[in-house]
Design an enzyme around this catalytic site. Structure first.
Site, mmCIF file in Angstrom:
data_model
loop_
_atom_site.group_PDB
_atom_site.id
_atom_site.type_symbol
_atom_site.label_atom_id
_atom_site.label_comp_id
_atom_site.label_asym_id
_atom_site.label_seq_id
_atom_site.Cartn_x
_atom_site.Cartn_y
_atom_site.Cartn_z
ATOM 1 N N LYS A 111 48.582 82.514 -1.725
ATOM 2 C CA LYS A 111 49.610 82.239 -0.709
ATOM 3 C C LYS A 111 50.709 83.301 -0.760
ATOM 4 O O LYS A 111 51.223 83.729 0.277
ATOM 5 C CB LYS A 111 50.213 80.852 -0.922
ATOM 6 C CG LYS A 111 49.248 79.725 -0.611
ATOM 7 C CD LYS A 111 49.519 79.119 0.759
ATOM 8 C CE LYS A 111 48.332 78.370 1.327
ATOM 9 N NZ LYS A 111 47.943 77.184 0.571
ATOM 10 N N LYS A 194 35.470 80.273 2.709
ATOM 11 C CA LYS A 194 35.512 78.852 3.051
ATOM 12 C C LYS A 194 36.048 78.564 4.449
ATOM 13 O O LYS A 194 36.772 79.378 5.022
ATOM 14 C CB LYS A 194 36.316 78.094 2.002
ATOM 15 C CG LYS A 194 37.802 78.232 2.126
ATOM 16 C CD LYS A 194 38.512 77.152 1.315
ATOM 17 C CE LYS A 194 39.992 77.199 1.634
ATOM 18 N NZ LYS A 194 40.779 76.082 1.260
ATOM 19 N N LYS A 197 41.941 76.067 7.705
ATOM 20 C CA LYS A 197 42.810 76.177 8.884
ATOM 21 C C LYS A 197 43.399 77.572 8.987
ATOM 22 O O LYS A 197 43.446 78.157 10.060
ATOM 23 C CB LYS A 197 43.929 75.133 8.802
ATOM 24 C CG LYS A 197 43.429 73.722 9.058
ATOM 25 C CD LYS A 197 44.408 72.673 8.544
ATOM 26 C CE LYS A 197 43.658 71.497 7.978
ATOM 27 N NZ LYS A 197 44.465 70.605 7.155
HETATM 28 P P1 TYM Z 1 44.087 70.448 1.704
HETATM 29 O O1 TYM Z 1 44.963 69.736 2.653
HETATM 30 O O2 TYM Z 1 44.045 71.930 1.738
HETATM 31 O O3 TYM Z 1 42.594 69.939 1.851
HETATM 32 C C1 TYM Z 1 42.309 68.573 1.813
HETATM 33 C C2 TYM Z 1 40.959 68.312 1.149
HETATM 34 O O4 TYM Z 1 39.907 68.986 1.850
HETATM 35 C C3 TYM Z 1 39.177 69.787 0.941
HETATM 36 N N1 TYM Z 1 38.736 71.011 1.631
HETATM 37 C C4 TYM Z 1 37.497 71.487 1.535
HETATM 38 N N2 TYM Z 1 36.411 71.046 0.859
HETATM 39 C C5 TYM Z 1 35.265 71.743 0.989
HETATM 40 N N3 TYM Z 1 35.161 72.861 1.753
HETATM 41 C C6 TYM Z 1 36.216 73.342 2.451
HETATM 42 N N4 TYM Z 1 36.098 74.413 3.214
HETATM 43 C C7 TYM Z 1 37.450 72.659 2.350
HETATM 44 N N5 TYM Z 1 38.689 72.840 2.894
HETATM 45 C C8 TYM Z 1 39.460 71.825 2.431
HETATM 46 C C9 TYM Z 1 40.151 70.129 -0.179
HETATM 47 O O5 TYM Z 1 39.477 70.487 -1.360
HETATM 48 C C10 TYM Z 1 40.910 68.827 -0.299
HETATM 49 O O6 TYM Z 1 40.188 67.901 -1.081
HETATM 50 N N6 TYM Z 1 46.636 70.164 -2.524
HETATM 51 C C11 TYM Z 1 45.775 69.415 -1.653
HETATM 52 C C12 TYM Z 1 46.379 68.127 -1.141
HETATM 53 C C13 TYM Z 1 46.872 67.240 -2.218
HETATM 54 C C14 TYM Z 1 46.088 66.451 -3.107
HETATM 55 C C15 TYM Z 1 47.022 65.773 -3.941
HETATM 56 C C16 TYM Z 1 44.729 66.274 -3.262
HETATM 57 C C17 TYM Z 1 48.180 67.022 -2.514
HETATM 58 N N7 TYM Z 1 48.279 66.132 -3.548
HETATM 59 C C18 TYM Z 1 46.579 64.914 -4.933
HETATM 60 C C19 TYM Z 1 44.295 65.399 -4.274
HETATM 61 C C20 TYM Z 1 45.230 64.730 -5.085
HETATM 62 C C21 TYM Z 1 45.459 70.313 -0.471
HETATM 63 O O7 TYM Z 1 46.170 71.203 -0.129
HETATM 64 O O8 TYM Z 1 44.372 69.939 0.210
#
Ligand code: TYM
Length: 333
Positions: A111, A194, A197
């Protein structure tokens, strides 16, 4: 009953990566565990979203959660910022998070590289907030995609460090979970790593069948295999990775076989199949999203009740941690 916690940032609509990396498991796990699924709106603030847009995105993700089958009767569904206890525990855990390890986190470095003008303290301590989300409910399992693996490792470190520092066996060691299988990474269709967004290569749950067909049609391919049993280049492997999650094993084996025999001129057919199978999965969800999104009273009720339930366990953890850290003047004799 085992405890499950996970969340998704409200940075836009949900895509196939979110669905197969996280949501599919949320829905399966809510049947047999005590689950907490939330919308990580504080986490989304690191990139300074438009304040008018953020509540719309929260509503979108919430409607998409419910349309995919999250059931507020079975799981606690809430908005992170409705649980102020998380903010206080985050402050307390920050005292045990060291600059060196935070600066080394892969997601932070990525980031910071993408956005050198916005390397804020919230971005640096992002993993501490995530650890707080998880530890505040004493989670055993955290269903997430592959990209979150390091954050889980850090969460376990904070838990162990806290326990050691205060001489308690208080926090558990939560693990990233995908039903005993490797964590998933859904790739983009543009041949690049991957689906995400910020990568602009997503198939969204809200996409119309026409949009999906067009996106799949544009996926990067080549002239076909260059011989019998050759390895697939990444961009072709990516198509197969998506096919594996949306289609049956027979369909995957059929196209694998075409690849292995070295035949050419079947990518068109593969793309048609892939688009059809994606549409079969997403269409019923897309149809439900619209009706749920229009039911404001229901959405308000779900999040109000969810926050109240989440605050019960979060409040208990916070009181106990305050006490352990010595914030106990009023209760001390
Ligand atoms: P975020 O919002 O980026 O993504 C949410 C979830 O989607 C999964 N994901 C993917 N899995 C497989 N292939 C992909 N291309 C892909 N893109 C996204 C992510 O692995 C995630 O599970 N930090 C986290 C949000 C968060 C969180 C937490 C998760 C905040 N607190 C506590 C678990 C527990 C995040 O940014 O996810």
């Amino acid at each position: 009953m085992e405890i499950v916690v996970s969340g998704i940032r409200p940075t836009g609509n949900l895509h196939l990566g979110n669905y197969y990396g996280a949501l599919v498991n949320f829905i399966k796990m809510q049947e047999e565990n005590k689950c907490f699924f939330f919308i990580a709106d504080w986490h989304s603030l690191t990139t300074h979203p438009d304040p008018d847009r953020l509540p719309i995105n929260v509503k979108n993700v919430l409607s998409e959660y419910l349309a995919c089958g999250l059931d507020p009767e079975k799981a606690t569904v809430y908005i992170q910022s409705d649980v102020p206890e998380i903010a206080e525990l985050y402050l307390l855990l920050n005292m045990h998070a060291y600059l060196g390890e935070l600066e080394k986190t892969v997601s932070f470095k990525e980031k910071a590289r993408q956005n050198p003008n916005n390397v804020n303290a919230g971005l640096l301590t992002y993993p501490v907030l995530m650890a707080t989300d998880i530890l505040i409910h004493h989670a055993d399992y955290v269903p997430v995609g592959k990209d979150q693996e390091q954050h889980l490792e850090m969460t376990r470190n904070y838990a162990a460090r806290f326990n050691y520092k205060y001489g308690v066996e208080y926090f558990k060691q939560p693990t990233a979970y995908n039903f005993g299988k490797e964590l998933i990474k859904i790739p983009g269709l543009d041949g690049s790593g991957k689906m995400g967004k910020s990568e602009g290569n997503c198939i969204y749950l809200t996409d119309s069948p026409k949009d999906i067909e067009n996106k799949v049609k544009k996926a990067l391919t080549d002239n076909g295999p260059e011989g019998i049993n050759t390895p697939k280049p990444d961009y072709i492997e990516n198509l197969f990775t998506i096919l594996k999650v949306v289609s049956t094993p027979e369909v995957v084996a059929y196209y694998d076989n075409l690849w292995n025999t070295g035949e050419t001129k079947w990518y068109g057919k593969l793309k048609k199949q892939l688009a059809e199978d994606i549409i079969r999965t997403t269409s019923p969800i897309r149809e439900r999203i619209d009706s749920i999104k229009n039911d404001d009273a229901y959405l308000q009720q779900v999040t109000k009740e969810g926050a109240a339930k989440a605050r019960e366990t979060a409040g208990k953890t916070l009181r106990e941690v305050r006490e352990m850290m010595g914030l106990s003047f009023h209760s001390a004799r």
